[in-house]
Design an enzyme around this catalytic site. Sequence first.
Site, mmCIF file in Angstrom:
data_model
loop_
_atom_site.group_PDB
_atom_site.id
_atom_site.type_symbol
_atom_site.label_atom_id
_atom_site.label_comp_id
_atom_site.label_asym_id
_atom_site.label_seq_id
_atom_site.Cartn_x
_atom_site.Cartn_y
_atom_site.Cartn_z
ATOM 1 N N LYS A 1 -9.493 7.973 1.312
ATOM 2 C CA LYS A 1 -10.077 6.637 1.174
ATOM 3 C C LYS A 1 -11.538 6.591 1.613
ATOM 4 O O LYS A 1 -12.251 5.635 1.290
ATOM 5 C CB LYS A 1 -9.245 5.620 1.972
ATOM 6 C CG LYS A 1 -7.850 5.413 1.410
ATOM 7 C CD LYS A 1 -7.062 4.407 2.243
ATOM 8 C CE LYS A 1 -5.662 4.201 1.687
ATOM 9 N NZ LYS A 1 -4.774 5.377 1.903
ATOM 10 N N HIS B 1 -2.960 7.917 5.793
ATOM 11 C CA HIS B 1 -3.180 6.627 5.127
ATOM 12 C C HIS B 1 -4.620 6.194 5.377
ATOM 13 O O HIS B 1 -5.289 5.721 4.467
ATOM 14 C CB HIS B 1 -2.189 5.600 5.651
ATOM 15 C CG HIS B 1 -2.164 4.324 4.876
ATOM 16 N ND1 HIS B 1 -1.966 4.294 3.510
ATOM 17 C CD2 HIS B 1 -2.324 3.025 5.266
ATOM 18 C CE1 HIS B 1 -1.990 3.036 3.087
ATOM 19 N NE2 HIS B 1 -2.220 2.253 4.124
ATOM 20 N N CYS C 1 0.801 -1.221 0.000
ATOM 21 C CA CYS C 1 0.000 0.000 0.000
ATOM 22 C C CYS C 1 0.838 1.277 0.000
ATOM 23 O O CYS C 1 0.288 2.376 -0.128
ATOM 24 C CB CYS C 1 -0.932 0.002 1.205
ATOM 25 S SG CYS C 1 -1.822 -1.556 1.407
ATOM 26 N N GLU D 1 -1.742 4.764 13.296
ATOM 27 C CA GLU D 1 -1.319 5.964 12.564
ATOM 28 C C GLU D 1 -1.570 7.209 13.408
ATOM 29 O O GLU D 1 -0.756 8.144 13.399
ATOM 30 C CB GLU D 1 -2.039 6.081 11.219
ATOM 31 C CG GLU D 1 -1.518 7.239 10.381
ATOM 32 C CD GLU D 1 -2.157 7.359 9.007
ATOM 33 O OE1 GLU D 1 -1.682 8.195 8.215
ATOM 34 O OE2 GLU D 1 -3.135 6.619 8.730
ATOM 35 N N HIS E 1 -9.635 1.952 -0.853
ATOM 36 C CA HIS E 1 -8.187 1.766 -0.778
ATOM 37 C C HIS E 1 -7.687 1.253 -2.131
ATOM 38 O O HIS E 1 -7.964 0.126 -2.517
ATOM 39 C CB HIS E 1 -7.857 0.766 0.326
ATOM 40 C CG HIS E 1 -6.407 0.728 0.694
ATOM 41 N ND1 HIS E 1 -5.418 1.322 -0.064
ATOM 42 C CD2 HIS E 1 -5.772 0.153 1.752
ATOM 43 C CE1 HIS E 1 -4.249 1.114 0.509
ATOM 44 N NE2 HIS E 1 -4.437 0.415 1.616
ATOM 45 N N PHE F 1 1.589 -3.276 3.984
ATOM 46 C CA PHE F 1 1.883 -4.602 4.524
ATOM 47 C C PHE F 1 3.381 -4.872 4.395
ATOM 48 O O PHE F 1 3.998 -4.552 3.373
ATOM 49 C CB PHE F 1 1.126 -5.670 3.744
ATOM 50 C CG PHE F 1 -0.335 -5.810 4.121
ATOM 51 C CD1 PHE F 1 -0.902 -5.041 5.114
ATOM 52 C CD2 PHE F 1 -1.136 -6.736 3.462
ATOM 53 C CE1 PHE F 1 -2.245 -5.185 5.458
ATOM 54 C CE2 PHE F 1 -2.479 -6.892 3.797
ATOM 55 C CZ PHE F 1 -3.033 -6.109 4.793
#
Length: 463
Positions: A385, A353, A214, A364, A390, A449
Amino acid sequence: TGAVKLRQIVLARVWRSFTALRERPHMSKRSCWLNCVRETELQKQIKSEVIMKRRVVVTGLGAVTPIGNTVDAFWASVKKGAVGIGEITKFDTTDYKVKLAAEVKDFDPKERMDAKAARRMELFSQYAVVAAREASEDAGLDMEKEDAFRVGVIVGSGIGSLQVIEREYEKILTKGPSRVNPLMVPLMISNMAAGNVSIQLGLKGKCTNVVTACATGTNCIGDAFRAIQYGDAEVMFAGGTESSVCPIGIAGFSALKALSTKTDPLRASIPFDKERDGFVLGEGAGVVVLEELEHAKNRGARIYAELVGYGATGDAYHITAPMEDGSGAAKAMEFAMKEAEITPSRIDYINAHGTATHHNDLFETRAIKLAFGEAAKKVQINSTKSMIGHLLGAAGAVEFIVCVKSLQDQFVHQTVGTTEPEEECDLNYTLGAPVERELRYVMSNSLGFGGHNAVLVLKKFER
């Protein structure tokens, strides 16, 4: 500044050296020669220590998204707070718990690129090429006037094509391995987004792709930034692309318990909300043109913004979960601000994010608090998002475009759908309505990830 500092240090050390020689008249010619050699080596050492970076600006934007297939259409939808999430139309979801995705609508590659070339690309590559063409046109870049070997590409995809794997594996099962498409591999592999952009636009400079899940789009832009800073290129096309809304894509992320199972499109992707239950899978592409400042000025390019900071770290912790204290992401933010030569209080807006998963949004938030200290309470934050889901490898690139347009319009969009943040998610997430305010420095976060953390800092351009 770096060049001046270099000259000052070298001249000072050379002067000290010659002063010492005058005080020792018995020194042989060989000794004098060796001393000069040492000074030459010293100069090389100082050059490696004093980094002389070139300024990098943004001159072109291109996007294909769930709420608009051009930058203008996308940004108009963002300002309206439009949500591009709906029921999955690409396959039958009867046996799937997940029913929603953020699909690109009304996309016909033949309208915006060569039809024959389009047939030899998978969807993620088509998205990338279309976005790159728009960015090129937006930048007004005339490749006939450019040295093609000084114009490069770093466009990544987190996955590549899952669809071609599905199709060709079905052929193996039903017709045998001899019936597999000879182009299966070049259709599938993620570097083909960059390769196809290079081929279609005639870009012969550095051509790579970064794959960091991502964080892909953000790392691609960051690495392109570095390529220009250190003289590897004058112009770079950079960004990310993804098209993973397909049976195996939905099934895989669903098995990981990463996707929202809600059925209300307006309450499915709700970053930081206490009722969030996962992200909504989206698709699309974002590509930007980065350019060395003097090169852009010399050709009379319109300059959107200046890219002034890039930070990248690894959590070294877990294959899917971020560091619980947010320290890895916080350090990436710190690195980006350090390069930009600003303190946290100078950042006006963070495009987070903000995936709407429990772990990401909580950790975050902790990362922002860790990196910003008291300034965390004052900075404006949102998550794109909430509108487009996403986009995986394309997310950071599309969100970077949002940051550029936010600087241009002095506008921060709301985090749509989020109504009641979790107790520990207690920062300013721009809820309820967008905000018009003065913006000078903005930040974009991407966390992937594998523990990949990537952060970019943009500045309103000042000549």
